[in-house]
Design a protein around this motif. Structure first.
Motif, PDB file in Angstrom:
ATOM      1  N   PHE A 210       0.826  -1.216   0.000  1.00  0.00           N
ATOM      2  CA  PHE A 210       0.000   0.000   0.000  1.00  0.00           C
ATOM      3  C   PHE A 210       0.858   1.263   0.000  1.00  0.00           C
ATOM      4  CE2 PHE A 210      -2.419   3.346   2.132  1.00  0.00           C
ATOM      5  CZ  PHE A 210      -3.555   3.362   1.342  1.00  0.00           C
ATOM      6  N   GLU A 211       2.012   1.194   0.684  1.00  0.00           N
ATOM      7  CA  GLU A 211       2.870   2.374   0.850  1.00  0.00           C
ATOM      8  C   GLU A 211       3.739   2.656  -0.374  1.00  0.00           C
ATOM      9  OE1 GLU A 211       3.244   4.340   3.685  1.00  0.00           O
ATOM     10  OE2 GLU A 211       1.487   3.299   4.478  1.00  0.00           O
ATOM     11  N   PHE A 212       3.770   1.731  -1.335  1.00  0.00           N
ATOM     12  CA  PHE A 212       4.771   1.832  -2.405  1.00  0.00           C
ATOM     13  C   PHE A 212       4.773   3.189  -3.129  1.00  0.00           C
ATOM     14  CE2 PHE A 212       6.189   0.456  -6.814  1.00  0.00           C
ATOM     15  CZ  PHE A 212       7.539   0.504  -6.501  1.00  0.00           C
ATOM     16  N   PRO A 213       3.624   3.693  -3.617  1.00  0.00           N
ATOM     17  CA  PRO A 213       3.676   4.991  -4.317  1.00  0.00           C
ATOM     18  C   PRO A 213       4.072   6.141  -3.393  1.00  0.00           C
ATOM     19  CG  PRO A 213       1.538   3.932  -4.634  1.00  0.00           C
ATOM     20  CD  PRO A 213       2.262   3.140  -3.605  1.00  0.00           C
ATOM     21  N   ILE A 214       3.681   6.027  -2.107  1.00  0.00           N
ATOM     22  CA  ILE A 214       4.007   7.103  -1.162  1.00  0.00           C
ATOM     23  C   ILE A 214       5.526   7.141  -0.942  1.00  0.00           C
ATOM     24  CG2 ILE A 214       3.586   8.014   1.171  1.00  0.00           C
ATOM     25  CD1 ILE A 214       0.916   6.472   1.148  1.00  0.00           C
ATOM     26  N   SER A 215       6.137   5.951  -0.807  1.00  0.00           N
ATOM     27  CA  SER A 215       7.602   5.894  -0.621  1.00  0.00           C
ATOM     28  C   SER A 215       8.315   6.420  -1.855  1.00  0.00           C
ATOM     29  CB  SER A 215       8.071   4.464  -0.378  1.00  0.00           C
ATOM     30  OG  SER A 215       7.243   3.825   0.507  1.00  0.00           O
ATOM     31  N   LEU A 216       7.833   6.007  -3.034  1.00  0.00           N
ATOM     32  CA  LEU A 216       8.475   6.474  -4.278  1.00  0.00           C
ATOM     33  C   LEU A 216       8.380   7.991  -4.392  1.00  0.00           C
ATOM     34  CD1 LEU A 216       7.441   4.174  -7.279  1.00  0.00           C
ATOM     35  CD2 LEU A 216       9.732   4.644  -6.436  1.00  0.00           C
ATOM     36  N   ALA A 217       7.184   8.510  -4.105  1.00  0.00           N
ATOM     37  CA  ALA A 217       6.968   9.954  -4.214  1.00  0.00           C
ATOM     38  C   ALA A 217       7.923  10.692  -3.265  1.00  0.00           C
ATOM     39  CB  ALA A 217       5.512  10.288  -3.889  1.00  0.00           C
ATOM     40  N   LYS A 218       8.024  10.193  -2.034  1.00  0.00           N
ATOM     41  CA  LYS A 218       8.912  10.841  -1.036  1.00  0.00           C
ATOM     42  C   LYS A 218      10.353  10.811  -1.517  1.00  0.00           C
ATOM     43  CE  LYS A 218       6.562  10.364   3.367  1.00  0.00           C
ATOM     44  NZ  LYS A 218       6.300   9.399   4.405  1.00  0.00           N
ATOM     45  N   LEU A 219      10.744   9.647  -2.037  1.00  0.00           N
ATOM     46  CA  LEU A 219      12.121   9.471  -2.508  1.00  0.00           C
ATOM     47  C   LEU A 219      12.492  10.527  -3.555  1.00  0.00           C
ATOM     48  CD1 LEU A 219      14.592   7.482  -2.466  1.00  0.00           C
ATOM     49  CD2 LEU A 219      13.467   6.250  -4.329  1.00  0.00           C
ATOM     50  N   TYR A 220      11.517  10.901  -4.386  1.00  0.00           N
ATOM     51  CA  TYR A 220      11.802  11.855  -5.468  1.00  0.00           C
ATOM     52  C   TYR A 220      11.301  13.266  -5.166  1.00  0.00           C
ATOM     53  CZ  TYR A 220      13.558   7.869  -7.940  1.00  0.00           C
ATOM     54  OH  TYR A 220      14.309   6.766  -8.281  1.00  0.00           O
ATOM     55  N   GLY A 221      11.068  13.566  -3.865  1.00  0.00           N
ATOM     56  CA  GLY A 221      10.845  14.959  -3.466  1.00  0.00           C
ATOM     57  C   GLY A 221       9.399  15.431  -3.434  1.00  0.00           C
ATOM     58  N   PHE A 222       8.444  14.511  -3.279  1.00  0.00           N
ATOM     59  CA  PHE A 222       7.033  14.905  -3.210  1.00  0.00           C
ATOM     60  C   PHE A 222       6.432  14.558  -1.852  1.00  0.00           C
ATOM     61  CE2 PHE A 222       8.026  14.433  -7.641  1.00  0.00           C
ATOM     62  CZ  PHE A 222       7.429  15.552  -8.202  1.00  0.00           C
ATOM     63  N   LYS A 223       5.378  15.290  -1.483  1.00  0.00           N
ATOM     64  CA  LYS A 223       4.670  14.957  -0.234  1.00  0.00           C
ATOM     65  C   LYS A 223       3.200  14.647  -0.564  1.00  0.00           C
ATOM     66  CE  LYS A 223       3.559  19.759   0.701  1.00  0.00           C
ATOM     67  NZ  LYS A 223       3.891  20.987   1.265  1.00  0.00           N
ATOM     68  N   LEU A 224       2.645  13.743   0.261  1.00  0.00           N
ATOM     69  CA  LEU A 224       1.232  13.374   0.097  1.00  0.00           C
ATOM     70  C   LEU A 224       0.384  14.486   0.693  1.00  0.00           C
ATOM     71  CD1 LEU A 224      -0.837  11.113  -0.650  1.00  0.00           C
ATOM     72  CD2 LEU A 224      -0.573  10.290   1.685  1.00  0.00           C
ATOM     73  N   VAL A 225      -0.560  15.063  -0.082  1.00  0.00           N
ATOM     74  CA  VAL A 225      -1.388  16.128   0.493  1.00  0.00           C
ATOM     75  C   VAL A 225      -2.851  15.705   0.683  1.00  0.00           C
ATOM     76  CG1 VAL A 225       0.060  18.068  -0.240  1.00  0.00           C
ATOM     77  CG2 VAL A 225      -1.714  17.227  -1.786  1.00  0.00           C
ATOM     78  N   LYS A 226      -3.289  14.677  -0.046  1.00  0.00           N
ATOM     79  CA  LYS A 226      -4.679  14.251   0.120  1.00  0.00           C
ATOM     80  C   LYS A 226      -4.847  12.808  -0.381  1.00  0.00           C
ATOM     81  CE  LYS A 226      -9.243  16.194  -0.390  1.00  0.00           C
ATOM     82  NZ  LYS A 226     -10.060  17.312  -0.694  1.00  0.00           N
ATOM     83  N   THR A 227      -5.773  12.082   0.217  1.00  0.00           N
ATOM     84  CA  THR A 227      -6.079  10.716  -0.236  1.00  0.00           C
ATOM     85  C   THR A 227      -7.584  10.604  -0.471  1.00  0.00           C
ATOM     86  OG1 THR A 227      -4.255   9.856   1.090  1.00  0.00           O
ATOM     87  CG2 THR A 227      -5.879   8.269   0.369  1.00  0.00           C
ATOM     88  N   TYR A 228      -7.962  10.144  -1.631  1.00  0.00           N
ATOM     89  CA  TYR A 228      -9.376   9.886  -1.949  1.00  0.00           C
ATOM     90  C   TYR A 228      -9.522   8.368  -2.014  1.00  0.00           C
ATOM     91  CZ  TYR A 228      -8.828  14.582  -4.043  1.00  0.00           C
ATOM     92  OH  TYR A 228      -8.537  15.899  -4.283  1.00  0.00           O
ATOM     93  N   SER A 229     -10.669   7.810  -1.597  1.00  0.00           N
ATOM     94  CA  SER A 229     -10.809   6.362  -1.768  1.00  0.00           C
ATOM     95  C   SER A 229     -12.272   5.976  -1.966  1.00  0.00           C
ATOM     96  CB  SER A 229     -10.208   5.623  -0.577  1.00  0.00           C
ATOM     97  OG  SER A 229     -11.120   5.504   0.452  1.00  0.00           O
ATOM     98  N   ARG A 230     -12.432   4.805  -2.567  1.00  0.00           N
ATOM     99  CA  ARG A 230     -13.782   4.302  -2.823  1.00  0.00           C
ATOM    100  C   ARG A 230     -13.728   2.767  -2.819  1.00  0.00           C
ATOM    101  NH1 ARG A 230     -17.417   5.911  -8.066  1.00  0.00           N
ATOM    102  NH2 ARG A 230     -17.427   7.999  -7.225  1.00  0.00           N
ATOM    103  N   PRO A 231     -14.730   2.087  -2.197  1.00  0.00           N
ATOM    104  CA  PRO A 231     -14.683   0.620  -2.194  1.00  0.00           C
ATOM    105  C   PRO A 231     -14.937   0.040  -3.583  1.00  0.00           C
ATOM    106  CG  PRO A 231     -16.685   1.417  -1.121  1.00  0.00           C
ATOM    107  CD  PRO A 231     -15.894   2.629  -1.499  1.00  0.00           C
TER     108      PRO A 231
END
Ligand code: SAM
Length: 247
Positions: A210-231
């Motif tokens: 689940f964390e994979f895109p968040i880790s990649l984004a952090k690694l390349y200088g981005f921060k998570l600002v919002k999460t949307y989700s739907r079942p």
């Protein structure tokens, strides 16, 4: 852990080799053991011979052609997130039939939609004609390879699972060595304006980290600002869209 134990119990008695790789996907002789890959293989075989189909999606009339990703709850969630975006210059990496880009094109200045699968690009162009869209350019590109310029917003609903492919059609679900996702985060800074945003699709299938895109984004200088989700409409998992900005 329960799913991992069940998967191990279901393994043949004398497997040639098995291992858990660094992204926590259990493999048996190169094949992932968790359920989504098996289902996806079946869906890929269906997509390759599917009849062209017309669908209605969030007020758009769209053709879905053979060999192209059939829109789903994930596409709809991505479209939901586009609704507050107006008068921007946008880019979509991995456009499929073009649903997200066509929706964006209706409220924004100009956009580019790219896909590695040429059938997807042809399908997007057909859907532009069908919806009288003239401010969207569609072209073949491996991630950003053929993309020039900087954008206010960049959308990507990637292939989620790490798995080998037989052809470019398989890339609707499978991303060998996760290289598309890695390339995306490694290069996106070159194409995003300083105040720009990235909208990145994901899901919480058992065989995904689940964390994979968040880790990649952090690694390349981005921060998570919002999460949307739907079942998902038919399973216990959820689709997610992560919004990232430069850190
Ligand atoms: C899950 S589908 C999403 C399609 C569409 N955006 C949607 O949400 O309905 C992933 C798309 O990414 C494309 N894709 C996979 N690898 C790619 C790459 N390296 N470069 C560009 N597009 C790629 C696939 O061909 C596929 O159309």
């Amino acid at each position: 852990m329960n799913r991992l134990n069940t998967a191990i119990k279901q393994m043949p008695q004398k497997p040639k080799k098995y291992f858990v790789d660094h992204k926590s996907v259990l493999h048996l002789g190169g094949q992932s053991l968790f359920p989504s890959v098996g289902k996806q293989e079946q869906r890929l075989d269906e997509r390759k011979v599917a009849e062209e189909k017309r669908i209605e999606l969030q007020g758009l009339s769209l053709l879905i052609c053979a060999g192209v990703y059939k829109t789903g709850v994930d596409t709809e969630l991505m479209i939901e997130t586009t609704k507050q975006i107006q008068n921007k210059k946008f880019l979509e990496i991995g456009c499929g039939c073009g649903a997200i880009s066509i929706y964006l094109a209706k409220n924004n200045k100009t956009g580019i939609a790219v896909d590695i699968n040429e059938l997807a690009v042809e399908n997007t162009l057909k859907n532009c004609q069908l919806n009288n869209i003239t401010n969207l350019q569609a072209q073949v590109s491996n991630v950003f390879e053929n993309v020039k310029g900087k954008f206010d917003v960049i959308f990507c609903n990637p292939p989620y699972n790490e798995h080998d492919v037989r052809d470019n059609i398989d890339r609707m679900f499978w991303d060998p060595q996760n290289s598309m996702k890695e390339q995306f985060f490694m290069t996106v800074k070159n194409h995003l304006k300083k105040t720009g945003s990235i909208y990145f699709g994901w899901a919480d299938f058992a065989d995904l980290n689940f964390e994979f895109p968040i880790s990649l984004a952090k690694l390349y200088g981005f921060k998570l600002v919002k999460t949307y989700s739907r079942p998902s409409s038919c399973s216990s998992f959820r689709f997610i869209v992560f919004k990232f900005k430069l850190a």
